[in-house]
Design a protein around this motif. Structure first.
Motif: not given
Length: 248
Positions: A191-204
């Protein structure tokens, strides 16, 4: 008798040229020389003035010459001056930096506020799952310790523990408690990794949306169709259509 023979010979001399064989092919006359340079220069003169001014109608469409954009006005989306000014104020780099600092801030900069609730809903779900699996991992760790070392009672000999409760499960062995701890810890880290991935998707997403908002939709990127007189071998100049694409 001699008189009749003389008349017959005279008749043959007059009639034979009329029955002589004529040539099967009559050679065509030699055409007069033409100036090809002058012919190309007068290419535009072969198009009627009405066509040059109003275009060529094909079905329900009108092909207009270059410079006449009146009939193309309905094919493009009209943007007011205030809307154009707002669009030009959006800078993709600024949207990216804002989303990097705080999720959803880049979407607010792009004036796409409806996307912000979805972003924070995703973070909310992952935050809930992270806390849940972290608590379960702590319970499994504590249960493993109790099954292995017993429950402290203030003496040198702690009370033995035969079973522990982890979540809604009853665990009676150290191996079961250790497996539960490894499983819940992996879910917590996921879930920590998925949260970081969602942050990256938000930026892109903020960066791409900013680029799409500032994409040039003016007449500079278009397809122009205009009438032209095209030289054809053996036929001279024939009416045609020229299609021009403009790319940036």
């Amino acid at each position: 008798m001699k008189q009749h023979s003389a008349i017959l010979v005279l008749f043959l001399l007059v009639a034979l040229p009329a029955f002589a064989q004529r040539p099967a092919i009559v050679p065509a006359p030699t055409p007069a020389p033409t100036d090809s340079t002058r012919q190309l220069q007068s290419a535009t003169d072969t198009i009627p003035a009405a066509v040059q001014r109003n275009g060529i109608r094909v079905g329900s469409s009108v092909l207009t010459p270059e410079g006449d954009s009146a009939s193309l006005a309905t094919d493009t989306t009209e943007v007011t001056a205030s809307q154009e000014a707002k669009i030009r104020k959006i800078i993709p780099r600024k949207a990216t930096m804002r989303s990097l600092i705080l999720p959803g801030l880049g979407q607010a900069y792009n004036r796409q506020y409806y996307k912000i609730p979805f972003i924070y809903a995703g973070f909310g779900v992952m935050g809930y799952l992270f806390l849940r699996y972290r608590n379960l991992a702590n319970q499994a760790e504590e249960g493993y310790r109790l099954l292995k070392y017993g429950r402290p009672n203030g003496t040198n000999t702690p009370d033995p523990v035969t079973s522990v409760v982890i979540g809604s499960q009853i665990i009676t062995t150290q191996t079961g408690a250790k497996s539960g701890y490894d499983l819940y810890r992996s879910y917590r880290d996921l879930n920590i990794l998925l949260s970081l991935a969602l942050w990256g998707v938000n930026i892109v997403e903020a960066n791409v949306a900013a680029h799409l908002k500032t994409f040039d939709l003016s007449d500079d990127i278009s397809m122009r169709i205009e009438p032209r007189a095209l030289p054809m071998p053996g036929a001279g100049l024939v009416p045609g259509v020229r299609i021009a694409f403009t790319f940036k």
